[in-house]
Write a protein that holds these residues in place. Structure first.
Motif, PDB file in Angstrom:
ATOM      1  N   VAL A 114      53.309  38.607   3.655  1.00 27.43           N
ATOM      2  CA  VAL A 114      53.053  37.157   3.431  1.00 27.43           C
ATOM      3  C   VAL A 114      51.508  37.067   3.153  1.00 27.43           C
ATOM      4  O   VAL A 114      50.880  37.695   3.788  1.00 27.43           O
ATOM      5  CB  VAL A 114      53.416  36.303   4.741  1.00 27.43           C
ATOM      6  CG1 VAL A 114      52.768  34.917   4.425  1.00 27.43           C
ATOM      7  CG2 VAL A 114      54.650  36.342   5.063  1.00 27.43           C
TER       8      VAL A 114
ATOM      9  N   ALA B  82      48.469  34.374   2.614  1.00 23.26           N
ATOM     10  CA  ALA B  82      47.850  33.226   2.810  1.00 23.26           C
ATOM     11  C   ALA B  82      46.515  33.003   2.511  1.00 23.26           C
ATOM     12  O   ALA B  82      45.700  33.205   3.587  1.00 23.26           O
ATOM     13  CB  ALA B  82      48.405  32.489   4.222  1.00 23.26           C
TER      14      ALA B  82
ATOM     15  N   ARG C 186      52.821  20.309   6.578  1.00 27.18           N
ATOM     16  CA  ARG C 186      53.552  21.238   5.646  1.00 27.18           C
ATOM     17  C   ARG C 186      52.744  21.474   4.590  1.00 27.18           C
ATOM     18  O   ARG C 186      53.045  21.374   3.293  1.00 27.18           O
ATOM     19  CB  ARG C 186      54.868  20.740   5.256  1.00 27.18           C
ATOM     20  CG  ARG C 186      55.792  20.592   6.423  1.00 27.18           C
ATOM     21  CD  ARG C 186      57.186  20.099   5.808  1.00 27.18           C
ATOM     22  NE  ARG C 186      58.221  20.242   6.719  1.00 27.18           N
ATOM     23  CZ  ARG C 186      59.494  20.908   6.672  1.00 27.18           C
ATOM     24  NH1 ARG C 186      59.634  21.283   5.401  1.00 27.18           N
ATOM     25  NH2 ARG C 186      60.111  20.900   7.633  1.00 27.18           N
TER      26      ARG C 186
ATOM     27  N   ARG D 137      50.133  26.739   1.664  1.00 23.52           N
ATOM     28  CA  ARG D 137      50.667  27.580   0.558  1.00 23.52           C
ATOM     29  C   ARG D 137      50.543  28.869   0.790  1.00 23.52           C
ATOM     30  O   ARG D 137      49.823  29.497   1.041  1.00 23.52           O
ATOM     31  CB  ARG D 137      49.920  27.191  -0.623  1.00 23.52           C
ATOM     32  CG  ARG D 137      50.236  25.589  -0.742  1.00 23.52           C
ATOM     33  CD  ARG D 137      49.261  25.183  -2.190  1.00 23.52           C
ATOM     34  NE  ARG D 137      49.184  23.751  -2.439  1.00 23.52           N
ATOM     35  CZ  ARG D 137      48.891  23.387  -3.489  1.00 23.52           C
ATOM     36  NH1 ARG D 137      47.939  23.808  -4.259  1.00 23.52           N
ATOM     37  NH2 ARG D 137      48.952  22.038  -3.738  1.00 23.52           N
ATOM     38  N   THR D 138      51.807  29.677   0.756  1.00 24.11           N
ATOM     39  CA  THR D 138      51.874  31.153   1.104  1.00 24.11           C
ATOM     40  C   THR D 138      52.615  31.647  -0.317  1.00 24.11           C
ATOM     41  O   THR D 138      53.386  31.033  -0.878  1.00 24.11           O
ATOM     42  CB  THR D 138      52.746  31.370   2.269  1.00 24.11           C
ATOM     43  OG1 THR D 138      54.072  30.972   2.207  1.00 24.11           O
ATOM     44  CG2 THR D 138      52.146  30.775   3.404  1.00 24.11           C
TER      45      THR D 138
ATOM     46  N   ASP E   1      57.124  29.230   1.109  1.00 23.41           N
ATOM     47  CA  ASP E   1      57.989  28.799   2.493  1.00 23.41           C
ATOM     48  C   ASP E   1      59.545  28.632   1.882  1.00 23.41           C
ATOM     49  O   ASP E   1      59.752  27.947   1.073  1.00 23.41           O
ATOM     50  CB  ASP E   1      57.183  28.008   3.172  1.00 23.41           C
ATOM     51  CG  ASP E   1      58.106  27.846   4.623  1.00 23.41           C
ATOM     52  OD1 ASP E   1      58.228  28.832   5.261  1.00 23.41           O
ATOM     53  OD2 ASP E   1      58.473  26.674   4.946  1.00 23.41           O
ATOM     54  N   SER E   2      60.550  29.073   2.838  1.00 22.08           N
ATOM     55  CA  SER E   2      61.710  28.611   2.648  1.00 22.08           C
ATOM     56  C   SER E   2      62.443  28.948   3.985  1.00 22.08           C
ATOM     57  O   SER E   2      61.797  29.404   4.784  1.00 22.08           O
ATOM     58  CB  SER E   2      62.683  29.606   1.591  1.00 22.08           C
ATOM     59  OG  SER E   2      62.658  30.896   2.171  1.00 22.08           O
TER      60      SER E   2
ATOM     61  N   ARG F 154      60.886  31.538   6.216  1.00 24.55           N
ATOM     62  CA  ARG F 154      59.758  30.809   7.234  1.00 24.55           C
ATOM     63  C   ARG F 154      58.516  31.405   7.265  1.00 24.55           C
ATOM     64  O   ARG F 154      57.909  31.802   8.432  1.00 24.55           O
ATOM     65  CB  ARG F 154      60.610  31.088   8.607  1.00 24.55           C
ATOM     66  CG  ARG F 154      62.099  30.226   8.562  1.00 24.55           C
ATOM     67  CD  ARG F 154      62.758  30.541   9.806  1.00 24.55           C
ATOM     68  NE  ARG F 154      61.886  29.892  10.789  1.00 24.55           N
ATOM     69  CZ  ARG F 154      62.040  28.656  11.324  1.00 24.55           C
ATOM     70  NH1 ARG F 154      62.684  27.771  10.711  1.00 24.55           N
ATOM     71  NH2 ARG F 154      61.107  28.232  12.228  1.00 24.55           N
ATOM     72  N   THR F 155      57.801  31.595   5.977  1.00 23.82           N
ATOM     73  CA  THR F 155      56.581  32.043   6.022  1.00 23.82           C
ATOM     74  C   THR F 155      55.566  31.072   6.877  1.00 23.82           C
ATOM     75  O   THR F 155      54.621  31.838   7.359  1.00 23.82           O
ATOM     76  CB  THR F 155      56.087  32.194   4.652  1.00 23.82           C
ATOM     77  OG1 THR F 155      56.222  30.989   4.014  1.00 23.82           O
ATOM     78  CG2 THR F 155      57.111  33.401   3.927  1.00 23.82           C
ATOM     79  N   ARG F 156      55.678  29.875   6.793  1.00 25.28           N
ATOM     80  CA  ARG F 156      54.550  29.092   7.503  1.00 25.28           C
ATOM     81  C   ARG F 156      54.818  29.639   9.155  1.00 25.28           C
ATOM     82  O   ARG F 156      53.715  29.487   9.707  1.00 25.28           O
ATOM     83  CB  ARG F 156      55.241  27.478   7.540  1.00 25.28           C
ATOM     84  CG  ARG F 156      54.618  27.034   6.184  1.00 25.28           C
ATOM     85  CD  ARG F 156      54.433  25.664   5.969  1.00 25.28           C
ATOM     86  NE  ARG F 156      55.328  24.756   6.939  1.00 25.28           N
ATOM     87  CZ  ARG F 156      56.610  24.488   6.703  1.00 25.28           C
ATOM     88  NH1 ARG F 156      57.129  24.527   5.483  1.00 25.28           N
ATOM     89  NH2 ARG F 156      57.437  23.886   7.520  1.00 25.28           N
ATOM     90  N   SER F 157      56.051  29.728   9.608  1.00 25.31           N
ATOM     91  CA  SER F 157      56.137  29.992  11.020  1.00 25.31           C
ATOM     92  C   SER F 157      55.251  31.392  11.176  1.00 25.31           C
ATOM     93  O   SER F 157      54.867  31.375  12.312  1.00 25.31           O
ATOM     94  CB  SER F 157      57.504  30.210  11.236  1.00 25.31           C
ATOM     95  OG  SER F 157      58.044  28.969  11.282  1.00 25.31           O
TER      96      SER F 157
END
Length: 123
Positions: A10, A12, A93, A96-97, A101-102, A106-109
């Motif tokens: 990932v 960021a 939310r 941006r990664t 994210d989807s 679950r890239t934000r997590s």
């Protein structure tokens, strides 16, 4: 943070984690606790911190993560000696990664977990 995310595949970019405020405080023990337990301390000194994470998006720092913590150091009496409490944690939310994210990725997590893990390692 970046190393942990790179291991997960990932990216960021332009993320900054800041201690926004830091304040020394004392949690005062209630009368009920002092009556119930012998030699109960009058209070528990701690350091209150507010930690936010920002990402530079289109030239502006956008906050996407916030965490409030209480750090009880070596000088604090038991049972809080050398303890850290995360008293509040929230996110928005706006991050941006790459990849985006989807529900499947679950890239934000992953980013949020990396921030918390990084904090706990240094606390």
């Amino acid at each position: 943070l970046q190393a942990e995310l790179t291991n997960s595949g990932v990216v960021a970019s332009d993320v900054t984690v800041r201690v926004v405020t830091q304040k020394s405080c004392v949690f005062r023990a209630s009368a009920g606790l002092k009556q119930r337990y012998e030699e109960y301390p009058d209070g528990f000194p701690y350091l209150s911190k507010v930690i936010f994470a920002f990402q530079a998006i289109e030239g502006r720092d956008v906050c996407f993560f916030g965490m409030y913590v209480q750090e009880y150091g070596a000088q604090c009496p038991q049972p809080n000696t050398n303890r850290v409490y995360i008293s509040y944690l929230d996110s928005a939310r706006h991050l941006r990664t790459t990849p985006p994210d989807s529900a499947a990725l679950r890239t934000r997590s992953l980013v949020y977990h990396a921030i918390v893990n990084g904090y706990l390692k240094q606390a």
